[in-house]
Design an enzyme around this catalytic site. Structure first.
Site, PDB file in Angstrom:
ATOM      1  N   GLU A 219      15.537  56.726  31.610  1.00 46.34           N
ATOM      2  CA  GLU A 219      14.221  56.864  32.251  1.00 46.34           C
ATOM      3  C   GLU A 219      14.295  56.039  33.531  1.00 46.34           C
ATOM      4  O   GLU A 219      14.125  54.822  33.506  1.00 46.34           O
ATOM      5  CB  GLU A 219      13.120  56.334  31.316  1.00 46.34           C
ATOM      6  CG  GLU A 219      12.967  57.112  30.014  1.00 46.34           C
ATOM      7  CD  GLU A 219      12.226  58.438  30.200  1.00 46.34           C
ATOM      8  OE1 GLU A 219      11.546  58.611  31.235  1.00 46.34           O
ATOM      9  OE2 GLU A 219      12.328  59.302  29.319  1.00 46.34           O
ATOM     10  N   CYS A 253       6.665  53.474  38.184  1.00 44.21           N
ATOM     11  CA  CYS A 253       7.778  54.406  38.432  1.00 44.21           C
ATOM     12  C   CYS A 253       7.296  55.746  38.984  1.00 44.21           C
ATOM     13  O   CYS A 253       8.020  56.396  39.727  1.00 44.21           O
ATOM     14  CB  CYS A 253       8.585  54.622  37.160  1.00 44.21           C
ATOM     15  SG  CYS A 253       7.592  55.219  35.796  1.00 44.21           S
TER      16      CYS A 253
HETATM   17  P1  NAD Z   1      16.308  47.050  36.225  1.00 42.63           P
HETATM   18  O1  NAD Z   1      17.235  48.186  36.148  1.00 42.63           O
HETATM   19  O2  NAD Z   1      16.586  45.953  37.150  1.00 42.63           O
HETATM   20  O3  NAD Z   1      16.137  46.366  34.784  1.00 42.63           O
HETATM   21  C1  NAD Z   1      15.749  47.084  33.638  1.00 42.63           C
HETATM   22  C2  NAD Z   1      16.356  46.448  32.423  1.00 42.63           C
HETATM   23  O4  NAD Z   1      17.768  46.537  32.506  1.00 42.63           O
HETATM   24  C3  NAD Z   1      16.030  44.959  32.250  1.00 42.63           C
HETATM   25  O5  NAD Z   1      15.776  44.707  30.890  1.00 42.63           O
HETATM   26  C4  NAD Z   1      17.317  44.291  32.698  1.00 42.63           C
HETATM   27  O6  NAD Z   1      17.549  43.032  32.108  1.00 42.63           O
HETATM   28  C5  NAD Z   1      18.352  45.280  32.207  1.00 42.63           C
HETATM   29  N1  NAD Z   1      19.636  45.190  32.905  1.00 42.63           N
HETATM   30  C6  NAD Z   1      19.888  44.737  34.158  1.00 42.63           C
HETATM   31  N2  NAD Z   1      21.211  44.834  34.433  1.00 42.63           N
HETATM   32  C7  NAD Z   1      21.807  45.345  33.339  1.00 42.63           C
HETATM   33  C8  NAD Z   1      23.129  45.700  33.000  1.00 42.63           C
HETATM   34  N3  NAD Z   1      24.145  45.536  33.858  1.00 42.63           N
HETATM   35  N4  NAD Z   1      23.380  46.248  31.778  1.00 42.63           N
HETATM   36  C9  NAD Z   1      22.370  46.453  30.906  1.00 42.63           C
HETATM   37  N5  NAD Z   1      21.077  46.123  31.163  1.00 42.63           N
HETATM   38  C10 NAD Z   1      20.808  45.578  32.364  1.00 42.63           C
HETATM   39  O7  NAD Z   1      14.916  47.722  36.516  1.00 42.63           O
HETATM   40  P2  NAD Z   1      13.536  47.023  36.792  1.00 42.63           P
HETATM   41  O8  NAD Z   1      13.583  46.378  38.132  1.00 42.63           O
HETATM   42  O9  NAD Z   1      13.114  46.186  35.621  1.00 42.63           O
HETATM   43  O10 NAD Z   1      12.567  48.290  36.847  1.00 42.63           O
HETATM   44  C11 NAD Z   1      12.298  48.957  38.016  1.00 42.63           C
HETATM   45  C12 NAD Z   1      12.929  50.319  38.021  1.00 42.63           C
HETATM   46  O11 NAD Z   1      12.667  50.998  36.818  1.00 42.63           O
HETATM   47  C13 NAD Z   1      12.363  51.215  39.102  1.00 42.63           C
HETATM   48  O12 NAD Z   1      13.405  51.966  39.688  1.00 42.63           O
HETATM   49  C14 NAD Z   1      11.417  52.127  38.357  1.00 42.63           C
HETATM   50  O13 NAD Z   1      11.178  53.369  38.963  1.00 42.63           O
HETATM   51  C15 NAD Z   1      12.139  52.285  37.063  1.00 42.63           C
HETATM   52  N6  NAD Z   1      11.195  52.637  36.018  1.00 42.63           N
HETATM   53  C16 NAD Z   1      11.298  53.863  35.445  1.00 42.63           C
HETATM   54  C17 NAD Z   1      10.383  54.228  34.472  1.00 42.63           C
HETATM   55  C18 NAD Z   1      10.442  55.564  33.811  1.00 42.63           C
HETATM   56  O14 NAD Z   1       9.738  55.742  32.825  1.00 42.63           O
HETATM   57  N7  NAD Z   1      11.234  56.509  34.285  1.00 42.63           N
HETATM   58  C19 NAD Z   1       9.392  53.339  34.078  1.00 42.63           C
HETATM   59  C20 NAD Z   1       9.343  52.097  34.693  1.00 42.63           C
HETATM   60  C21 NAD Z   1      10.253  51.744  35.643  1.00 42.63           C
END
Ligand code: NAD
Length: 468
Positions: A219, A253
């Protein structure tokens, strides 16, 4: 410094093994027990509603309590109600037709729990984006390990203690930590991995899952456009654009990322958006319902994107307000005609900044949208249904709304998910149940079945049956 040590990795593995063993002992969690789990999720949400609002406020600095109520608490309560109402029918085996040459027999699909699933959630709606996939996984009869975001520590701690009230760790466990913990978390051989977050990290998660052949739901995010047609009253656009863009200060998002209006209408749309947001937050700087940006890093990134567009000659319109001090609040901002190569038009904005540009007709608008990665959502503003349909037909996106923004998210019977760079797979309602279950094909035949007639030695009956 790494946020991970070997003890944590061992502990994570031990939790995983305990969940695996517990799942083996209960491969088909009974309907009544799943209902208990769903009720527990709903009850925890209601019981801790004030604590959830406090945690969000503490993590963001300022997080509108009404928006936490709307988008996290009320959303989850209603998703749980929907799941409870429909679970029985989702769990029923689905009969399918048996071809004439395979009769007699019964063919059907059993929806079976996948097993132990990993869920990684982001910070922007830290409660809902963790609890909603947990709800779907529990309805499916799975065991769950959750890794919430390090950017919302108060909410992550709260979710861990809330879930421990109702679930043993071998049923639902919360693993706290940042990217290093996330990386180790994704290496476990789950039966499904469900990731919500950025496209960049989505790629890393996808590779880790591939090592174990773990199916994965992604997602992700992207630049969700608004395409406005000539017949839409431009002065009314701000009513819905302002809500979509400035809810949670644009950290959503599916927030409209940029708007493409017909020639000569961008200023009207910009002014109507600013007028609407000014009415919503007479002083955004002190208004408790206008949310702050989650961290200094995100705050600086957004300000530098606005400054880059300003230096490139784009016109910036901002709602009036007093000085927000250290609150990490950014004025609701509209940017008229930023250059296509500016960061505002190249990266997902994920903050309270709305670029508005003009197109040369709908074909041009669609061409520009289609030249970018496939977005998570697309919004068409058009009075004529035919025009709206033509835009839907000429574009691809995870979801779409006509004459509004974001509302598709709350229709539980619609699958929610992206396409291409905005994600793969879906959840919400039955789609979440499907994500966390395996569609097992079953064909039952009587002890003597005519299929024996196509076995060797091949002869006349074989020729007759297989004749094309
Ligand atoms: P992010 O990718 O930085 O982090 C999300 C999660 O991934 C966190 O729990 C983080 O600790 C973990 N993470 C980070 N690096 C990792 C790795 N190397 N391996 C495994 N896990 C890791 O995202 P964010 O900044 O928290 O969220 C923002 C993004 O999420 C935006 O692009 C937004 O559009 C998207 N988003 C999508 C939806 C959806 O439903 N499609 C909903 C909300 C946010």
């Amino acid at each position: 410094m790494s946020d991970l040590d070997s003890k944590q990795i061992e502990r994570m593995s031990a939790v995983f093994q305990a969940q695996k063993a517990a799942f083996e002992g209960e491969r088909h969690r009974a309907y009544k027990d799943r209902i208990r789990d769903i009720d527990a999720i709903a009850a925890l949400t209601v019981k801790h509603a004030e604590a959830i609002k406090d945690a969000a406020a503490s993590d963001f600095g300022v997080r509108s309590r009404c928006e936490t109520q709307l988008s996290e608490i009320a959303y989850m309560a209603s998703a749980a109600k929907h799941t409870r109402r429909h679970l029985n029918s989702w769990m029923q085996k689905k009969k399918v037709a048996v071809p004439g040459n395979l009769k007699p027999g019964n063919a059907y699909i059993r929806r079976e729990p996948k097993g132990v699933v990993g869920i990684i959630s982001p910070w922007n709606y830290p409660f809902q984006l963790a609890f909603s996939p947990i709800l779907a996984a529990l309805a499916a009869g799975c065991r769950v390990m959750l890794k919430p975001s390090e950017f919302t520590p108060a909410m992550s701690d709260l979710m861990k203690s809330m879930l421990a009230e109702e679930f043993d760790e071998n049923h639902v466990a919360v693993i706290l930590g940042g990217p290093a913990v996330g990386e180790a978390f994704t290496k476990l051989p789950y039966d499904h991995l469900f990731y919500t977050g950025s496209t960049h990290v989505g790629r890393i998660v996808s590779k880790a899952a591939a090592e174990n052949l773990t199916p994965v739901t992604l997602e992700l995010g992207g630049k969700s456009p608004v395409i406005m047609a000539d017949d839409f009253p431009a002065e009314k656009a701000g009513e819905t654009l302002a809500f979509g863009k400035f809810l949670n200060a644009g950290q959503t998002c599916i927030a409209p990322d940029y708007v493409l209006t017909p020639k000569g209408k961008s200023r009207t749309v910009a002014e109507s958006t600013i007028a609407r947001v000014q009415k919503a937050y007479p002083d955004w700087a002190t208004d408790e319902d206008y949310t702050a940006v989650v961290s200094d890093k995100h705050y600086e990134r957004l300000n530098s994107m606005i400054e880059e567009a300003r230096s490139a000659g784009a016109e910036i319109l901002q709602a009036e307000g007093s000085d927000p001090g250290n609150a990490r609040k950014i004025a609701p901002t509209v940017v008229l005609n930023p250059p296509e190569d500016s960061r505002l038009m190249q990266e997902e904005i994920f903050g309270p900044v709305l670029p508005i540009l003009e197109h040369d007709g709908l074909d041009d608008a669609m061409k520009r949208v289609n030249a970018k990665d496939r977005p998570l959502a697309l919004y068409v503003y058009a009075k004529s249904k035919k025009t709206a349909r033509s835009v839907l037909e000429g574009t691809i996106s995870g979801g779409a709304v006509v004459n509004n923004t974001m509302l598709h998210y709350s229709v539980e019977d619609l699958p929610f998910g992206g396409v291409g760079a905005s994600g793969s797979g879906a959840y919400h309602g039955e789609y979440g149940f499907e994500t966390f279950t395996h569609a097992r094909s079953v064909f039952e035949t009587p002890v003597w079945h005519p299929s024996r007639l196509i076995q060797p030695p091949y002869g006349k009956i074989f020729d007759m049956i297989t004749k094309t």
